[in-house]
Write an enzyme that holds these catalytic residues in place. Structure first.
Site, PDB file in Angstrom:
ATOM      1  N   GLY A  24      -2.820  55.444  59.810  1.00 44.30           N
ATOM      2  CA  GLY A  24      -1.572  54.689  59.818  1.00 44.30           C
ATOM      3  C   GLY A  24      -0.421  55.637  59.538  1.00 44.30           C
ATOM      4  O   GLY A  24      -0.640  56.819  59.215  1.00 44.30           O
ATOM      5  N   GLY A  41      -2.272  63.365  57.809  1.00 47.57           N
ATOM      6  CA  GLY A  41      -3.491  63.550  57.015  1.00 47.57           C
ATOM      7  C   GLY A  41      -3.331  63.691  55.512  1.00 47.57           C
ATOM      8  O   GLY A  41      -4.233  64.195  54.852  1.00 47.57           O
ATOM      9  N   GLU A  71       1.315  60.569  65.123  1.00 53.95           N
ATOM     10  CA  GLU A  71       1.808  59.432  65.892  1.00 53.95           C
ATOM     11  C   GLU A  71       3.352  59.403  65.899  1.00 53.95           C
ATOM     12  O   GLU A  71       3.950  58.356  66.112  1.00 53.95           O
ATOM     13  CB  GLU A  71       1.244  58.147  65.287  1.00 53.95           C
ATOM     14  CG  GLU A  71       0.989  57.016  66.248  1.00 53.95           C
ATOM     15  CD  GLU A  71      -0.077  57.289  67.283  1.00 53.95           C
ATOM     16  OE1 GLU A  71       0.294  57.724  68.397  1.00 53.95           O
ATOM     17  OE2 GLU A  71      -1.260  57.064  66.994  1.00 53.95           O
ATOM     18  N   HIS A 153      -6.674  49.919  68.964  1.00 58.89           N
ATOM     19  CA  HIS A 153      -6.094  50.813  67.977  1.00 58.89           C
ATOM     20  C   HIS A 153      -5.560  50.073  66.740  1.00 58.89           C
ATOM     21  O   HIS A 153      -6.182  50.122  65.690  1.00 58.89           O
ATOM     22  CB  HIS A 153      -4.999  51.645  68.676  1.00 58.89           C
ATOM     23  CG  HIS A 153      -4.392  52.706  67.839  1.00 58.89           C
ATOM     24  ND1 HIS A 153      -3.718  53.777  68.371  1.00 58.89           N
ATOM     25  CD2 HIS A 153      -4.323  52.852  66.503  1.00 58.89           C
ATOM     26  CE1 HIS A 153      -3.286  54.544  67.394  1.00 58.89           C
ATOM     27  NE2 HIS A 153      -3.637  54.000  66.245  1.00 58.89           N
TER      28      HIS A 153
HETATM   29 ZN   LIG Z   1      -2.986  54.510  64.381  1.00 55.58          ZN
END
Ligand SMILES: [Zn+2]
Length: 210
Positions: A24, A41, A71, A153
Site C-alpha cells: 500500500g 518497502g 506505485e 490488486h
Molecule cells: Zn498496491
C-alpha cells in the site's frame, strides 16, 4: 504537520487491516505542484517523517533520501488529473479485493459509500503494479469519483484531505463486505442513480461543517 498526518494515517490502515505493511502507499499534496509520498518497502510502524519523499507533478524527486513508493505513478497521475484531490490512500483490503479480482464494480448500495464515492466503485483495466499504464487506467476508471478498484490488486481512495481519502477506503471496504453478505441473503436492492447523485452532491457541498 502534514507529515505527521500522513504517518498517522499509514498506521491506521495497518491497524485496521486494510493493507499488510509495507504494501500500500499514501500521499498528500503539499503545494500546487508537489506531493509527499511514503517510501518504498519501509514498515509503517517504524517510518519517520523525514522518510517521506517529495515528488513534483513533473515526476521528479524534489526531496527525500529514500526511494519513493514503486506505485508513485498512480499518485502522480491522479494529482495531475484532479485539482480537487489533496490526498490519496492505496490499500489492499480483502473484501474490496474480492471485487477487484473478479473485476466486478462494487455497487453504491449504502448511504456512506454513495455519498463519498459518488457512484459504483469501478474496476480499472488490469496493468502490472507500479506501471505507468496502471496509473493511466486508474485515472480513467476513477473519473470524478473518490475511489476506484485496481484489477487483481486493491483499492485507491482519494480526498480533499487525508481524512477524506482514508474515509473513502474505509467505506469501500465496508461496502464490499455488505455487498458480499447481501448476495448470500439473496441479493441487494440497488439505489437509483439519481438518488446516489443527490447523496453525493449533498456530501460534497452541504455535509458536516464545510
Ligand atoms: Zn498496491
Amino acid at each position: 504537520m502534514s507529515r505527521e498526518v500522513l504517518l498517522a494515517t499509514a498506521k491506521a490502515v495497518i491497524l485496521e487491516g486494510l493493507v499488510v505493511s509495507p504494501w500500500g502507499n499514501l500521499s498528500m499534496r503539499i503545494s500546487k505542484d508537489s506531493f509527499l509520498i511514503t517510501p518504498s518497502g519501509v514498515d509503517y510502524n517504524t517510518m519517520q517523517p523525514e522518510d517521506l519523499v517529495e515528488i513534483s507533478l513533473a515526476g521528479e524527486i524534489r526531496a527525500g533520501k529514500l526511494k519513493p513508493s514503486s506505485e508513485y505513478h498512480l499518485h502522480l497521475e491522479i494529482y495531475r488529473a484532479r485539482d480537487d484531490i489533496k490526498a490519496i490512500v492505496h490499500t489492499h483490503s480483502p473484501y474490496a479485493s474480492a471485487f477487484a479480482v473478479t473485476r466486478k464494480p462494487l455497487p453504491a448500495l449504502v448511504e456512506d459509500l454513495a455519498q463519498i464515492v459518488g457512484g459504483d466503485v469501478e474496476v480499472s483495466r488490469y496493468a502490472p503494479p507500479g506501471s505507468e499504464i496502471l496509473a493511466k487506467n486508474a485515472v480513467l476508471a476513477l473519473g470524478k469519483k473518490f475511489a476506484v478498484l485496481l484489477a487483481n490488486h486493491g483499492v485507491v481512495g482519494v480526498g480533499r484531505d487525508m481524512e477524506e481519502a482514508l474515509r473513502a477506503v474505509r467505506v469501500v471496504e465496508k461496502g464490499a463486505k455488505i455487498a458480499l453478505f447481501a448476495k448470500i441473503l439473496g441479493g441487494a436492492v440497488l439505489l437509483e442513480p439519481e438518488e446516489i447523485q443527490t447523496m453525493h452532491d449533498f456530501y460534497l457541498n452541504k455535509y458536516g461543517q464545510r
